[in-house]
Design an enzyme around this catalytic site. Sequence first.
Site, PDB file in Angstrom:
ATOM      1  N   HIS A  28      37.169  30.834  18.808  1.00  0.00           N
ATOM      2  CA  HIS A  28      36.792  29.599  19.520  1.00  0.00           C
ATOM      3  C   HIS A  28      36.092  28.612  18.569  1.00  0.00           C
ATOM      4  O   HIS A  28      34.894  28.332  18.702  1.00  0.00           O
ATOM      5  CB  HIS A  28      35.872  29.983  20.673  1.00  0.00           C
ATOM      6  N   GLU A  58      41.094  25.989  18.811  1.00  0.00           N
ATOM      7  CA  GLU A  58      40.841  27.425  18.938  1.00  0.00           C
ATOM      8  C   GLU A  58      42.155  28.197  18.866  1.00  0.00           C
ATOM      9  O   GLU A  58      43.003  28.056  19.744  1.00  0.00           O
ATOM     10  CB  GLU A  58      40.177  27.693  20.293  1.00  0.00           C
TER      11      GLU A  58
HETATM   12  C1  BG6 Z   1      37.599  26.698  26.182  1.00  0.00           C
HETATM   13  C2  BG6 Z   1      38.226  26.750  27.548  1.00  0.00           C
HETATM   14  O1  BG6 Z   1      38.228  27.606  25.348  1.00  0.00           O
HETATM   15  O2  BG6 Z   1      36.228  27.045  26.298  1.00  0.00           O
HETATM   16  C3  BG6 Z   1      37.475  25.840  28.503  1.00  0.00           C
HETATM   17  O3  BG6 Z   1      39.590  26.392  27.483  1.00  0.00           O
HETATM   18  C4  BG6 Z   1      36.012  26.183  28.525  1.00  0.00           C
HETATM   19  O4  BG6 Z   1      38.038  25.950  29.807  1.00  0.00           O
HETATM   20  C5  BG6 Z   1      35.470  26.163  27.099  1.00  0.00           C
HETATM   21  O5  BG6 Z   1      35.318  25.255  29.324  1.00  0.00           O
HETATM   22  C6  BG6 Z   1      34.005  26.552  26.986  1.00  0.00           C
HETATM   23  O6  BG6 Z   1      33.761  27.750  27.618  1.00  0.00           O
HETATM   24  P1  BG6 Z   1      32.304  28.331  27.730  1.00  0.00           P
HETATM   25  O7  BG6 Z   1      32.403  29.585  28.546  1.00  0.00           O
HETATM   26  O8  BG6 Z   1      31.836  28.608  26.334  1.00  0.00           O
HETATM   27  O9  BG6 Z   1      31.446  27.276  28.387  1.00  0.00           O
END
Ligand code: BG6
Length: 277
Positions: free
Chosen positions: A146, A252
């Site tokens: 991510h 990501e």
């Molecule tokens: C992304 C998702 O990878 O991560 C989104 O596609 C999400 O939908 C984002 O909002 C952040 O996620 P988190 O759980 O770290 O707030």
Amino acid sequence: MDTKDVAVLKLNDTTEVSVHLHGATIISWKCKAQEVLFVSKNALFDNKKAIRGGIPLVFPCFGPWEKGPQHGFARIKRWRKESESKQNNGRASMSFSLEDDEETRKMWDYRFKLVYNVDLGENDLKLTLTVNNNDFKAFDFTTLMHTYFRCPDIADVGIHGLEGLQYNDKVEGGKISKEERKVVSIDKNYDRVYMKCGADKVEVEGLGDGKKSVSLVLSNLPDVVVWNPWEDKAKAMSDFGDEEYKTMICVEAGSVSQSVTAPAGGSVLFTQTLKLC
Ligand code: BG6
């Protein structure tokens, strides 16, 4: 942040990578004195919440998960540093691991060992995640790196290599569309899963000091998620500054649109190399 929680690997005076043991989250990659990654000024380092920025690891489930927390447990478990080495070829690496325990088995009843190798070169960072199935039964999972990139101005960010690809637009309730643009720019809330991406096609420009690009070389990571919360969603996140959506972009690499099977006793490898140019 407690420095005991962070492993720092230095290649030379201007190039280093820092890995927080909470989630084995890469929280900084300085390449030739240029910080490449974004970490929110409001990120929490309480060893509980996922770190808002850097490169959290998503496993065993991307997105909402009926068995446990969103994006799985790997990003909120404490990993163990396994090794560190400097190679003769001018690279240096560290590796980290996470094994199943009582807590993970309550959510997801499998024996596994994840090994994450962080390999640093003068211009690149090579990340390899190995999912080892130590169980007598196969398991399915999705996974993703991510990556939060920093940029001086989101208006100058362009993502190359997505033209012609189908994407699942999560902002539009999962509508499947085709990307027609050669260069994807971001001017609103983006949350898209681009599918069947080329192994060395995706490149993000406008990063670092604004003049840098990062190319992604991917192996076994066919999907690329492009995410920016934009103004309203930024305000709704407690661990993200109201204005910070202007200075970050998540690109990501993952295997998320279809699950991956790790056979009993087998392993599956995923690699992303980020190259700064
Ligand atoms: C992304 C998702 O990878 O991560 C989104 O596609 C999400 O939908 C984002 O909002 C952040 O996620 P988190 O759980 O770290 O707030």
